[in-house]
Design a protein around this motif. Structure first.
Motif, PDB file in Angstrom:
ATOM      1  N   ALA A 330       1.120  -0.754   0.077  1.00 35.92           N
ATOM      2  CA  ALA A 330      -0.085  -0.277   0.167  1.00 35.92           C
ATOM      3  C   ALA A 330       0.785   1.495  -0.410  1.00 35.92           C
ATOM      4  O   ALA A 330       0.511   2.664  -0.667  1.00 35.92           O
ATOM      5  CB  ALA A 330      -0.888   0.306   1.381  1.00 35.92           C
ATOM      6  N   ALA A 331       1.581   1.338   0.746  1.00 35.16           N
ATOM      7  CA  ALA A 331       2.781   2.510   0.937  1.00 35.16           C
ATOM      8  C   ALA A 331       3.359   2.498  -0.736  1.00 35.16           C
ATOM      9  O   ALA A 331       3.894   3.639  -1.326  1.00 35.16           O
ATOM     10  CB  ALA A 331       3.986   2.236   2.017  1.00 35.16           C
ATOM     11  N   SER A 335       2.825   6.105  -3.330  1.00 33.25           N
ATOM     12  CA  SER A 335       4.085   6.768  -3.429  1.00 33.25           C
ATOM     13  C   SER A 335       4.598   6.965  -4.999  1.00 33.25           C
ATOM     14  O   SER A 335       4.825   6.998  -5.948  1.00 33.25           O
ATOM     15  CB  SER A 335       5.565   5.535  -3.624  1.00 33.25           C
ATOM     16  OG  SER A 335       6.860   5.851  -3.491  1.00 33.25           O
ATOM     17  N   ALA A 336       4.113   5.461  -6.055  1.00 37.92           N
ATOM     18  CA  ALA A 336       3.608   4.968  -6.883  1.00 37.92           C
ATOM     19  C   ALA A 336       2.877   5.889  -7.592  1.00 37.92           C
ATOM     20  O   ALA A 336       2.688   6.111  -9.105  1.00 37.92           O
ATOM     21  CB  ALA A 336       3.383   3.573  -7.797  1.00 37.92           C
ATOM     22  N   ARG A 337       1.285   6.340  -7.255  1.00 34.63           N
ATOM     23  CA  ARG A 337       0.930   6.750  -7.357  1.00 34.63           C
ATOM     24  C   ARG A 337       1.452   8.800  -7.324  1.00 34.63           C
ATOM     25  O   ARG A 337       1.276   9.141  -8.139  1.00 34.63           O
ATOM     26  CB  ARG A 337      -0.653   7.006  -6.423  1.00 34.63           C
ATOM     27  CG  ARG A 337      -0.826   6.032  -6.826  1.00 34.63           C
ATOM     28  CD  ARG A 337      -2.411   5.916  -5.955  1.00 34.63           C
ATOM     29  NE  ARG A 337      -3.637   4.844  -6.625  1.00 34.63           N
ATOM     30  CZ  ARG A 337      -4.461   3.940  -5.398  1.00 34.63           C
ATOM     31  NH1 ARG A 337      -4.665   5.234  -3.728  1.00 34.63           N
ATOM     32  NH2 ARG A 337      -4.892   3.423  -6.159  1.00 34.63           N
ATOM     33  N   ASN A 341       1.925  11.845 -11.020  1.00 34.11           N
ATOM     34  CA  ASN A 341       1.571  12.418 -11.226  1.00 34.11           C
ATOM     35  C   ASN A 341       2.808  13.046 -11.800  1.00 34.11           C
ATOM     36  O   ASN A 341       2.856  14.140 -12.339  1.00 34.11           O
ATOM     37  CB  ASN A 341       1.546  12.593  -9.563  1.00 34.11           C
ATOM     38  CG  ASN A 341      -0.325  12.229  -9.192  1.00 34.11           C
ATOM     39  OD1 ASN A 341      -1.131  12.493 -10.631  1.00 34.11           O
ATOM     40  ND2 ASN A 341      -1.165  12.197  -8.049  1.00 34.11           N
ATOM     41  N   ARG A 342       4.120  13.102 -10.858  1.00 29.78           N
ATOM     42  CA  ARG A 342       4.781  14.060 -11.374  1.00 29.78           C
ATOM     43  C   ARG A 342       5.476  13.776 -12.837  1.00 29.78           C
ATOM     44  O   ARG A 342       5.588  14.835 -13.190  1.00 29.78           O
ATOM     45  CB  ARG A 342       6.186  13.667 -10.061  1.00 29.78           C
ATOM     46  CG  ARG A 342       5.929  14.267  -8.507  1.00 29.78           C
ATOM     47  CD  ARG A 342       7.596  14.006  -8.109  1.00 29.78           C
ATOM     48  NE  ARG A 342       8.263  12.855  -8.273  1.00 29.78           N
ATOM     49  CZ  ARG A 342       7.946  12.040  -7.207  1.00 29.78           C
ATOM     50  NH1 ARG A 342       6.201  12.596  -5.988  1.00 29.78           N
ATOM     51  NH2 ARG A 342       8.056  10.728  -6.809  1.00 29.78           N
ATOM     52  N   VAL A 343       5.162  12.414 -12.922  1.00 32.96           N
ATOM     53  CA  VAL A 343       5.627  11.948 -14.584  1.00 32.96           C
ATOM     54  C   VAL A 343       5.033  12.344 -15.644  1.00 32.96           C
ATOM     55  O   VAL A 343       5.163  12.793 -16.076  1.00 32.96           O
ATOM     56  CB  VAL A 343       6.190  10.436 -14.709  1.00 32.96           C
ATOM     57  CG1 VAL A 343       6.013  10.347 -15.865  1.00 32.96           C
ATOM     58  CG2 VAL A 343       7.038  10.275 -13.671  1.00 32.96           C
ATOM     59  N   LEU A 484       0.426   4.279 -18.379  1.00 30.59           N
ATOM     60  CA  LEU A 484      -0.691   4.940 -17.249  1.00 30.59           C
ATOM     61  C   LEU A 484      -1.189   5.574 -18.450  1.00 30.59           C
ATOM     62  O   LEU A 484      -2.214   6.229 -18.684  1.00 30.59           O
ATOM     63  CB  LEU A 484      -0.151   5.036 -16.165  1.00 30.59           C
ATOM     64  CG  LEU A 484       0.622   4.779 -15.499  1.00 30.59           C
ATOM     65  CD1 LEU A 484       1.190   5.565 -14.687  1.00 30.59           C
ATOM     66  CD2 LEU A 484      -0.666   3.985 -14.913  1.00 30.59           C
ATOM     67  N   THR A 485      -0.676   5.681 -19.498  1.00 30.45           N
ATOM     68  CA  THR A 485      -1.103   6.754 -20.970  1.00 30.45           C
ATOM     69  C   THR A 485      -2.729   6.441 -21.259  1.00 30.45           C
ATOM     70  O   THR A 485      -2.937   7.635 -21.635  1.00 30.45           O
ATOM     71  CB  THR A 485      -0.074   5.898 -22.272  1.00 30.45           C
ATOM     72  OG1 THR A 485       1.222   6.659 -21.566  1.00 30.45           O
ATOM     73  CG2 THR A 485      -0.957   7.453 -23.109  1.00 30.45           C
TER      74      THR A 485
END
Length: 570
Positions: A330-331, A335-337, A341-343, A484-485
């Motif tokens: 979950a952590a 972090s991946a989310r 968002n940054r990417v 994610l595209t």
């Protein structure tokens, strides 16, 4: 008193039967006999954690023995007597035929081989008769081990109570001894095998009337390497059996006889003791067999309960581990989310940068093509002037030649020649001046063209470097967000169509008015920043100021810069 040894027929096949209780060193003894020259079966049972150096016994024969015991309503760990009436004649014949075929398959035409399976202790009459029926001479060797050590090993491997292990040891040893009487046989011990294996082999060869086919210095090294005390996990002195009143008299008397035989050799006078023990064990067995069976069932239930507790503890531990893993995942997901968002934000910036680089590169290429056209036109004009100059020089040369010819022909024409020479000199001077002017103009154009080309090349190289950096950065980020595209496709398509229409509109007008744009910029009379400042409608429409002035501004009377008056063409 030792029995007289009958010399062995060298033409007769021989089999050493290793008749010993489970966990008594039968595997180690079998491997030593093999290293000394006796053949092993083709299908050898593999090693496992309870027997790390290997079993050295044929898997098919062990499986056959289990089927025979099952048919006789028994198992390898049954301590009750296995009478000859347990199998009917048809079962016995069928098993004997199968045993003969298995021996042939496992040992082929081997002249000397070793056969080991602790189950044979209880089936010794069957296997001895089978070997003799096949024309094979059975030779029996029995390793003796302290029953306390055997019971401890069985408790660790099988979970048997030590008292039950004592009964199994007694049953296997008494049955094997009784079935192999009056046959060539030899008793030794696990201790002696580890401590003095060479004496054990020498005494066994004397008891069997044979010589070991492969015994040598190299063999001795192999045997010393194979035998190791590190595989012996239980050790008890013989006195703890012989002098322990807590143990049954059957166990103490039986071990005393077999231990004596392993040390000093077999004594026929001890047969009376062994026969008595065997009769008493067989007579008393039915009286408390049920009680022992109930105790075994209780032990099995206790063992299963302990195993269930261990499984429950392991399950709890696994569940805790799963919880910890879920929290960690979950952590990582959170972090991946955040990283996603940054990417995505960075991707938008990179796309804008790439679009800007593409537009700038296209403009530079269009301008460069226009400059090359101008250079080609200047080069053609210069070439035409050079050809005209060459023609004029040729004409002048012809005229001089004509004058020289005329001077030699008529001296009275000197004044005319002088006049002609002056005229020719004037023409030469004019041609020289014109040529110098053309050369200077050509050099100026060439210098300006070279400078402009170098500037454009520098700008293009810089644009390429920036574009490569942007593409590298974009490629790295695109690899991270490929999966994610799809989530952004709908939004991206709308935005892409809007940006593409605006980009291609500007690009088309740039290509269309590329020559006019180049001339306007070279004139130095157009100030883009001033034009945008004075014409906010151009800024609102997002049109390139240079293209707007060429298409609309000049016609509308707008000033190109602060220093140019309206309607004045730059």
């Amino acid at each position: 008193m030792k029995k007289p040894v009958k010399a062995i027929d060298p033409q007769q096949r021989s089999c050493v039967l290793v008749l010993g209780m489970h966990r008594s060193g039968t595997s180690a003894l079998t491997r030593v006999l093999n290293l000394a020259g006796f053949d092993l079966p083709k299908t050898v049972m593999p090693a496992n954690p309870t027997n790390e150096t290997g079993h050295w016994e044929p898997t098919p024969i062990a499986q056959l023995n289990d089927r025979i015991l099952t048919a006789a309503n028994s198992t390898w760990h049954d301590w009750l007597e296995l009478g000859s009436d347990r199998l009917n004649s048809s079962q016995a014949d069928r098993f004997r035929n199968e045993a003969t075929a298995t021996l042939e398959k496992e040992f082929g035409d081997s002249h000397l081989f070793v056969l080991k399976d602790p189950r044979i202790c209880r089936l010794a009459p069957f296997w001895i008769a089978t070997l003799q029926h096949a024309g094979i001479r059975p030779l029996v060797i029995t390793p003796v081990r302290n029953p306390l050590e055997v019971a401890a090993s069985l408790q660790k491997r099988n979970g048997f109570d030590p008292s039950y292990g004592h009964l199994l040891w007694l049953r296997h040893m008494l049955d094997a001894e009784f079935a192999s009487r009056d046959m060539p046989r030899y008793f030794t011990s696990y201790d002696r095998l580890l401590a003095e294996w060479s004496n054990v082999l020498e005494e066994a060869a004397a008891a069997f009337g044979i010589s070991w086919p492969r015994l040598s210095g190299e063999t001795a090294t192999e045997i010393d390497t194979f035998l190791s005390e590190k595989y012996r996990h239980h050790r008890e002195p013989p006195e703890r059996v012989r002098e322990n009143p807590a143990l049954s008299a059957w166990l103490r008397d039986g071990f005393a006889v077999f231990d004596s035989w392993a040390r000093s050799g077999e004594q026929r006078k001890d047969f009376t003791t062994l026969d008595r023990l065997r009769r008493e064990l067989n007579t008393a067995a039915p009286a408390f067999a049920h009680l022992i069976a109930r105790g075994r069932e209780a032990d099995l239930k206790t063992q299963k309960l302990a195993e269930a507790d261990a499984q429950l503890s392991q399950a709890k531990s696994d569940l805790d581990q799963h919880h910890r893993e879920a929290e960690r995942m979950a952590a990582e997901l959170a972090s991946a989310r955040e990283e996603l968002n940054r990417v995505l934000a960075h991707r938008g910036e990179m796309e804008k940068l790439v679009e800007g680089f593409k537009e700038h590169t296209e403009l530079l290429l269009a301008d460069l093509r226009e400059r090359r056209k101008l250079e080609n036109a200047s080069y053609l004009q210069l070439k035409e002037k050079e050809e005209a100059l060459v023609l004029a020089q040729k004409q002048a040369t012809e005229a001089i030649e004509a004058l020289v010819l005329a001077r030699t022909q008529a001296a009275d024409t000197q004044s005319a020649v002088e006049a002609l020479r002056k005229d020719l000199a004037a023409q030469r001077q004019r041609h020289a001046q014109e040529m110098e002017h053309q050369t200077h103009e050509t050099a100026s154009i060439q210098s300006e063209s070279d400078n402009e080309i170098r500037r454009l090349k520098t700008e293009i190289e810089y644009a390429k470097i920036e574009r490569d950096k942007a593409q590298t950065q974009l490629k790295e980020r695109l690899e991270e967000i490929t999966t994610l595209t799809r989530l952004l496709e709908h939004h991206e398509k709308k935005r892409y169509r809007l940006v593409t229409r605006r980009h291609w509109a500007n690009l088309w007008h740039r290509i269309r008015y590329a020559g006019a744009i180049g001339r306007l910029r070279r004139s130095g009379m157009f100030d883009e920043n001033w034009y945008l400042l004075k014409n906010p409608d151009v800024v609102a429409r997002g049109i390139d100021p240079t293209i707007h002035y060429i298409r609309f501004g000049a016609a509308e009377g707008r000033k190109p810069s602060a220093k140019i008056a309206p309607r004045q063409r730059p």
